[in-house]
Design a protein around this motif. Structure first.
Motif, PDB file in Angstrom:
ATOM      1  N   LYS A   1      15.478  78.094  24.008  1.00 22.80           N
ATOM      2  CA  LYS A   1      16.891  77.794  24.182  1.00 22.80           C
ATOM      3  C   LYS A   1      17.042  76.499  24.976  1.00 22.80           C
ATOM      4  N   GLN A   2      18.134  75.790  24.710  1.00 27.48           N
ATOM      5  CA  GLN A   2      18.363  74.509  25.359  1.00 27.48           C
ATOM      6  C   GLN A   2      18.684  74.715  26.830  1.00 27.48           C
ATOM      7  N   PRO A   3      18.042  73.956  27.735  1.00 26.64           N
ATOM      8  CA  PRO A   3      18.317  74.119  29.171  1.00 26.64           C
ATOM      9  C   PRO A   3      19.706  73.609  29.529  1.00 26.64           C
ATOM     10  N   THR A   4      20.170  74.035  30.714  1.00 28.06           N
ATOM     11  CA  THR A   4      21.496  73.662  31.208  1.00 28.06           C
ATOM     12  C   THR A   4      21.363  72.555  32.237  1.00 28.06           C
ATOM     13  N   CYS A   5      22.196  71.506  32.101  1.00 30.24           N
ATOM     14  CA  CYS A   5      22.174  70.362  33.022  1.00 30.24           C
ATOM     15  C   CYS A   5      23.491  70.331  33.784  1.00 30.24           C
ATOM     16  N   PRO A   6      23.551  70.867  35.004  1.00 29.16           N
ATOM     17  CA  PRO A   6      24.823  71.005  35.708  1.00 29.16           C
ATOM     18  C   PRO A   6      25.276  69.753  36.456  1.00 29.16           C
ATOM     19  N   VAL A   7      24.372  68.767  36.689  1.00 28.55           N
ATOM     20  CA  VAL A   7      24.730  67.601  37.491  1.00 28.55           C
ATOM     21  C   VAL A   7      25.185  66.484  36.558  1.00 28.55           C
ATOM     22  N   PRO A   8      26.409  65.969  36.685  1.00 25.02           N
ATOM     23  CA  PRO A   8      26.874  64.891  35.810  1.00 25.02           C
ATOM     24  C   PRO A   8      26.047  63.624  36.005  1.00 25.02           C
ATOM     25  N   PHE A   9      25.832  62.934  34.901  1.00 19.22           N
ATOM     26  CA  PHE A   9      25.107  61.658  34.866  1.00 19.22           C
ATOM     27  C   PHE A   9      23.623  61.802  35.190  1.00 19.22           C
ATOM     28  N   PHE A  10      23.146  63.006  35.371  1.00 17.64           N
ATOM     29  CA  PHE A  10      21.715  63.238  35.618  1.00 17.64           C
ATOM     30  C   PHE A  10      21.218  64.210  34.548  1.00 17.64           C
ATOM     31  N   ASN A  11      20.963  63.660  33.382  1.00 19.06           N
ATOM     32  CA  ASN A  11      20.567  64.502  32.258  1.00 19.06           C
ATOM     33  C   ASN A  11      19.154  65.039  32.390  1.00 19.06           C
ATOM     34  N   ASP A  12      18.393  64.481  33.329  1.00 18.86           N
ATOM     35  CA  ASP A  12      17.035  64.965  33.514  1.00 18.86           C
ATOM     36  C   ASP A  12      16.966  66.175  34.440  1.00 18.86           C
ATOM     37  N   VAL A  13      18.050  66.403  35.191  1.00 22.62           N
ATOM     38  CA  VAL A  13      18.077  67.549  36.110  1.00 22.62           C
ATOM     39  C   VAL A  13      18.635  68.741  35.335  1.00 22.62           C
ATOM     40  N   CYS A  14      17.742  69.469  34.705  1.00 20.10           N
ATOM     41  CA  CYS A  14      18.146  70.599  33.860  1.00 20.10           C
ATOM     42  C   CYS A  14      17.366  71.843  34.277  1.00 20.10           C
ATOM     43  N   PHE A  15      17.928  72.991  33.952  1.00 19.46           N
ATOM     44  CA  PHE A  15      17.336  74.266  34.351  1.00 19.46           C
ATOM     45  C   PHE A  15      17.298  75.187  33.145  1.00 19.46           C
ATOM     46  N   SER A  16      16.198  75.860  33.026  1.00 14.95           N
ATOM     47  CA  SER A  16      16.006  76.785  31.906  1.00 14.95           C
ATOM     48  C   SER A  16      16.508  78.173  32.274  1.00 14.95           C
ATOM     49  N   THR A  17      16.754  78.961  31.259  1.00 16.46           N
ATOM     50  CA  THR A  17      17.194  80.350  31.440  1.00 16.46           C
ATOM     51  C   THR A  17      15.986  81.265  31.404  1.00 16.46           C
TER      52      THR A  17
END
Length: 373
Positions: A1-17
């Protein structure tokens, strides 16, 4: 599943479920909470944290979504969390037990009334003077007239006490009848709807409130009849007021939700909970039952408002959140309740020093003002 990126403008800061059996967890909402707190320090941290906790709970299926309905959650939390766990006012027991060493008739009556269960209360009330048939009442009146003819003050006092007991019997019978109606509606709710639905659970909460309120009200009436001191009866009235205020709040929410449900059923021509267990009755019988249930709940709210006003537990001067929110409901319910509990009393009662003065009020006021000046 696609990870979630909660920080705007920081697409590399993502978290998996992550999955733990049937439970799924993603730390992204928590990261968003701290980011919002850092960018806007004045936002409510506890409010957002509560929203995240509730979101995870609903996603995991706990608590059931039916328990999160307003007509179940608010009334249930107030009943169990506030009245039971925090204040300990339910289940209802006399806060001030009567003195067993006091042999006064009123205190003995108070002991019998407070120590008896509901069936015992009914039996004691029916055994009081004036509760029998007309023939027994006439015989009792003849006995009173022969034994106390020479003492008109004693006869007047006995009649006053009998009239007060009759008033208490009538109040108790009215409240008990409505309690039985609410109990019948609660049982029928389990036949018409799913037993775990918010519609059925909210009616159970209303029944619990009304049972506790009936018992508490009767304790107050019994203490008033026995002329208990005000400093001893005040805690009983405060407890009774808390229970009935909780009932009014829960009843208003239940009536609103029931009305919205009926409107949705009529508009959609079907039940909202179509995925639930197959119901025993169709749409039209269920609509008629819901209208009957709303009418009975309104009647219970009328009685609750009347009792609150009679016990002085509603103050429109000092206000409070309860009065501000439900002021219109309380005033309208009291106006209807006056017709239910109103008793016809004579203008003047002999040998009791009570009644209504006919004329002369203005003259007496002038005389009192002239003497004071």
């Amino acid at each position: 599943k696609q990870p979630t990126c909660p920080v705007p403008f920081f697409n590399d800061v993502c978290f998996s479920t992550y999955s733990f059996g049937q439970l799924k967890f993603n730390i992204a909402p928590v990261v968003s909470l701290f980011m919002a707190q850092f960018i806007m320090p004045r936002v409510s941290f506890m409010g957002h944290l509560a929203g995240i906790i509730c979101g995870f709970g609903l996603h995991w299926g706990w608590p059931p979504i039916e328990l999160g309905s307003a007509n179940v959650l608010i009334g249930g939390v107030f009943l169990l969390g506030n009245l039971f766990w925090r204040r300990g006012v339910v289940p209802v027991v006399p806060l001030t037990p009567p003195d067993d060493n006091d042999h006064d008739d009123d205190n003995q009556l108070l002991s019998l009334l407070l120590e008896s269960g509901q069936d015992g209360i009914d039996g004691i009330l029916m055994s009081m003077p004036g509760s029998g048939d007309v023939e027994n009442g006439n015989n009792a009146l003849d006995r009173d007239s022969t034994t106390s003819t020479s003492d008109p003050f004693a006869r007047g006092k006995a009649k006053k006490k009998e009239r007060e007991m009759e008033e208490m019997r009538r109040k108790h019978k009215t409240v008990e009848s409505i309690r039985n109606l609410i109990g019948l509606v609660t049982v029928l709710s389990f036949l018409f709807f799913d037993w775990m639905s918010s519609i059925a659970l909210s009616q159970c909460i209303l029944l619990a409130y009304f049972i506790f309120g009936t018992r508490s009200s009767f304790i107050v009436w019994a203490c008033t009849q026995a002329k208990v001191a005000n400093d001893m009866i005040s805690p009983e009235k405060q407890r009774c007021g808390m229970i009935w205020r909780g009932y009014v709040m829960s009843c208003v929410l239940a009536i609103v939700v029931d009305g919205m449900s009926v409107a949705g059923w009529i508009q959609l021509q079907t039940f909202i909970s179509s995925e639930k267990t197959k119901l025993l009755f169709g749409l039209v019988p269920s609509l008629l039952f819901m209208l009957l249930r709303i009418a009975i709940n309104i009647l219970g709210m009328v009685i609750a408002s009347k009792i609150l006003h009679d016990m002085g537990q509603v103050s429109y001067i000092s206000g409070g959140i309860f009065v501000r929110v439900f002021s219109r409901v309380l005033t309208c319910s009291k106006a209807i309740g006056d017709g239910v509990f109103l008793s016809q009393r004579p203008l003047w009662t002999a040998f009791e020093g009570r009644g209504i003065r006919l004329g002369g009020g203005e003259l007496l006021a002038r005389i009192s003002r002239s003497r004071s000046s």
